[in-house]
Scaffold this motif. Structure first.
Motif, mmCIF file in Angstrom:
data_model
loop_
_atom_site.group_PDB
_atom_site.id
_atom_site.type_symbol
_atom_site.label_atom_id
_atom_site.label_comp_id
_atom_site.label_asym_id
_atom_site.label_seq_id
_atom_site.Cartn_x
_atom_site.Cartn_y
_atom_site.Cartn_z
ATOM 1 N N SER A 47 0.877 -1.171 0.000
ATOM 2 C CA SER A 47 0.000 0.000 0.000
ATOM 3 C C SER A 47 0.909 1.214 0.000
ATOM 4 C CB SER A 47 -0.913 0.017 1.223
ATOM 5 O OG SER A 47 -1.821 -1.057 1.162
ATOM 6 N N ALA A 48 0.655 2.161 -0.884
ATOM 7 C CA ALA A 48 1.521 3.338 -0.990
ATOM 8 C C ALA A 48 0.724 4.531 -1.496
ATOM 9 C CB ALA A 48 2.682 3.064 -1.940
ATOM 10 N N ASP A 49 1.213 5.704 -1.151
ATOM 11 C CA ASP A 49 0.669 6.961 -1.659
ATOM 12 C C ASP A 49 1.764 7.658 -2.446
ATOM 13 O OD1 ASP A 49 -1.868 6.666 -0.409
ATOM 14 O OD2 ASP A 49 -0.978 7.285 1.488
ATOM 15 N N ILE A 50 1.403 8.198 -3.583
ATOM 16 C CA ILE A 50 2.357 8.858 -4.474
ATOM 17 C C ILE A 50 1.895 10.286 -4.678
ATOM 18 C CG2 ILE A 50 3.406 8.820 -6.766
ATOM 19 C CD1 ILE A 50 2.673 5.777 -6.799
ATOM 20 N N ASP A 51 2.834 11.216 -4.626
ATOM 21 C CA ASP A 51 2.532 12.630 -4.815
ATOM 22 C C ASP A 51 3.046 13.062 -6.188
ATOM 23 O OD1 ASP A 51 1.829 15.270 -4.405
ATOM 24 O OD2 ASP A 51 3.615 15.732 -3.222
ATOM 25 N N TYR A 52 2.121 13.360 -7.099
ATOM 26 C CA TYR A 52 2.460 13.840 -8.444
ATOM 27 C C TYR A 52 2.350 15.362 -8.452
ATOM 28 C CZ TYR A 52 1.661 9.073 -10.182
ATOM 29 O OH TYR A 52 1.709 7.726 -10.416
ATOM 30 N N ARG A 53 3.443 16.035 -8.803
ATOM 31 C CA ARG A 53 3.433 17.486 -8.979
ATOM 32 C C ARG A 53 3.956 17.763 -10.395
ATOM 33 N NH1 ARG A 53 6.055 16.338 -4.530
ATOM 34 N NH2 ARG A 53 8.022 17.108 -5.307
ATOM 35 N N LEU A 54 3.022 17.982 -11.319
ATOM 36 C CA LEU A 54 3.393 18.182 -12.721
ATOM 37 C C LEU A 54 3.961 19.578 -12.937
ATOM 38 C CD1 LEU A 54 0.408 16.533 -14.616
ATOM 39 C CD2 LEU A 54 2.509 15.500 -13.801
ATOM 40 N N SER A 55 4.923 19.660 -13.827
ATOM 41 C CA SER A 55 5.505 20.953 -14.189
ATOM 42 C C SER A 55 4.564 21.691 -15.139
ATOM 43 C CB SER A 55 6.859 20.735 -14.866
ATOM 44 O OG SER A 55 6.679 20.062 -16.097
ATOM 45 N N ALA A 56 4.858 22.958 -15.361
ATOM 46 C CA ALA A 56 4.046 23.768 -16.266
ATOM 47 C C ALA A 56 4.081 23.195 -17.687
ATOM 48 C CB ALA A 56 4.538 25.209 -16.263
ATOM 49 N N ARG A 57 5.239 22.709 -18.123
ATOM 50 C CA ARG A 57 5.363 22.125 -19.474
ATOM 51 C C ARG A 57 4.529 20.848 -19.609
ATOM 52 N NH1 ARG A 57 8.013 25.534 -23.128
ATOM 53 N NH2 ARG A 57 9.390 26.780 -21.838
ATOM 54 N N ALA A 58 4.547 20.003 -18.591
ATOM 55 C CA ALA A 58 3.776 18.765 -18.639
ATOM 56 C C ALA A 58 2.278 19.066 -18.627
ATOM 57 C CB ALA A 58 4.148 17.861 -17.467
ATOM 58 N N LYS A 59 1.856 20.040 -17.826
ATOM 59 C CA LYS A 59 0.440 20.420 -17.806
ATOM 60 C C LYS A 59 0.010 21.003 -19.142
ATOM 61 C CE LYS A 59 0.074 21.369 -12.871
ATOM 62 N NZ LYS A 59 -0.096 22.417 -11.861
ATOM 63 N N GLU A 60 0.891 21.806 -19.735
ATOM 64 C CA GLU A 60 0.580 22.399 -21.039
ATOM 65 C C GLU A 60 0.441 21.322 -22.110
ATOM 66 O OE1 GLU A 60 2.579 25.498 -24.273
ATOM 67 O OE2 GLU A 60 3.635 25.055 -22.410
ATOM 68 N N ALA A 170 11.812 16.926 -24.130
ATOM 69 C CA ALA A 170 11.608 16.223 -22.858
ATOM 70 C C ALA A 170 12.918 15.713 -22.279
ATOM 71 C CB ALA A 170 10.633 15.067 -23.052
ATOM 72 N N TYR A 171 13.896 15.406 -23.129
ATOM 73 C CA TYR A 171 15.181 14.917 -22.627
ATOM 74 C C TYR A 171 16.144 16.047 -22.273
ATOM 75 C CZ TYR A 171 14.162 10.041 -23.382
ATOM 76 O OH TYR A 171 13.624 8.782 -23.296
ATOM 77 N N THR A 172 15.872 17.261 -22.714
ATOM 78 C CA THR A 172 16.793 18.361 -22.416
ATOM 79 C C THR A 172 16.224 19.390 -21.447
ATOM 80 O OG1 THR A 172 16.018 19.555 -24.383
ATOM 81 C CG2 THR A 172 17.969 18.152 -24.631
ATOM 82 N N ASN A 173 14.921 19.472 -21.315
ATOM 83 C CA ASN A 173 14.300 20.462 -20.441
ATOM 84 C C ASN A 173 14.067 19.849 -19.059
ATOM 85 O OD1 ASN A 173 12.512 22.225 -19.095
ATOM 86 N ND2 ASN A 173 11.660 22.928 -21.022
ATOM 87 N N PRO A 174 14.580 20.472 -17.991
ATOM 88 C CA PRO A 174 14.415 19.915 -16.644
ATOM 89 C C PRO A 174 12.963 19.798 -16.193
ATOM 90 C CG PRO A 174 15.970 21.752 -16.630
ATOM 91 C CD PRO A 174 15.403 21.666 -18.001
ATOM 92 N N GLN A 175 12.040 20.519 -16.815
ATOM 93 C CA GLN A 175 10.638 20.422 -16.421
ATOM 94 C C GLN A 175 10.022 19.073 -16.794
ATOM 95 O OE1 GLN A 175 7.832 23.488 -16.930
ATOM 96 N NE2 GLN A 175 9.321 25.130 -16.682
ATOM 97 N N TRP A 176 10.725 18.291 -17.587
ATOM 98 C CA TRP A 176 10.233 16.957 -17.941
ATOM 99 C C TRP A 176 10.886 15.866 -17.099
ATOM 100 C CZ3 TRP A 176 6.024 15.931 -20.613
ATOM 101 C CH2 TRP A 176 5.509 16.923 -21.427
#
Length: 189
Positions: A47-60, A170-176
């Protein structure tokens, strides 16, 4: 004199260049919280809980209809003193989250079971993906009382599943860089 002037200007330039990456460091990412293993009906379950905090780029990208694939990798291994740890089990849960503008809803699909869920908000969709309950990791009969075992969990954004034009970004931008580190804990018998 010129040498003494160039070093501070160079350092200011490097800090200015790195400032976008440094300013986002704590605002996005994935973290595994409250993970525990319990014994139920002769099986160890997670049993586990995971906290997802998406970056602005991922949300866009999500708002523009790009599906995001998340892999939750669960590894069970036996600790050995003189050799590498022995992997006893390796399993995963794969989720696909996508926004459908026409329906104005987020759709989450468990790729393993095929279950499909619809949500009106992103936070509700992420809540579904953030809860793991009673996921079977190992039978009790496999474990020996004298051996030490551990379980690890890691959440990974599958950047290779992104559309081809988005992958280099996605491989070069830290927001990914949204994957978690391995979270390990001992299996208590």
């Amino acid at each position: 004199m010129l040498k003494n002037f160039c070093l501070p200007v160079f350092l200011c330039g490097v800090l200015f260049w790195l400032s976008p990456a440094l300013s986002y460091a704590d605002t996005f990412g994935v973290e595994v919280k409250n993970a525990e293993i319990t014994l139920q009906d002769d099986s160890y379950v997670l049993s586990a809980d995971i906290d997802y905090r998406l970056s602005a780029r991922a949300k866009e990208a999500l708002q523009n209809g790009v599906p995001l694939f998340w892999d939750i990798n669960i590894k069970t291994f036996q600790h050995r003193d003189y050799f590498w740890d022995k992997t006893l089990g390796n399993s995963s849960i794969r989720y696909r989250i996508q926004y459908h503008a026409l329906l104005n809803m987020y759709r989450v699909r468990n790729e393993g079971s095929g279950e499909l869920y619809n949500f009106s908000t992103l936070s509700a969709a992420l809540d579904l993906m953030s809860t793991i309950r009673d996921f079977r990791v190992m039978d009790k009969s496999v474990s020996a009382p004298e051996d030490r075992y551990a379980v690890g969990i890691k959440v990974t954004l599958d950047r290779d599943a992104l559309p081809l034009p988005l992958r280099p970004i996605a491989y070069t931008n830290p927001q990914w860089y949204l994957s978690s580190d391995w979270t390990l804990w001992p299996l208590i018998k």
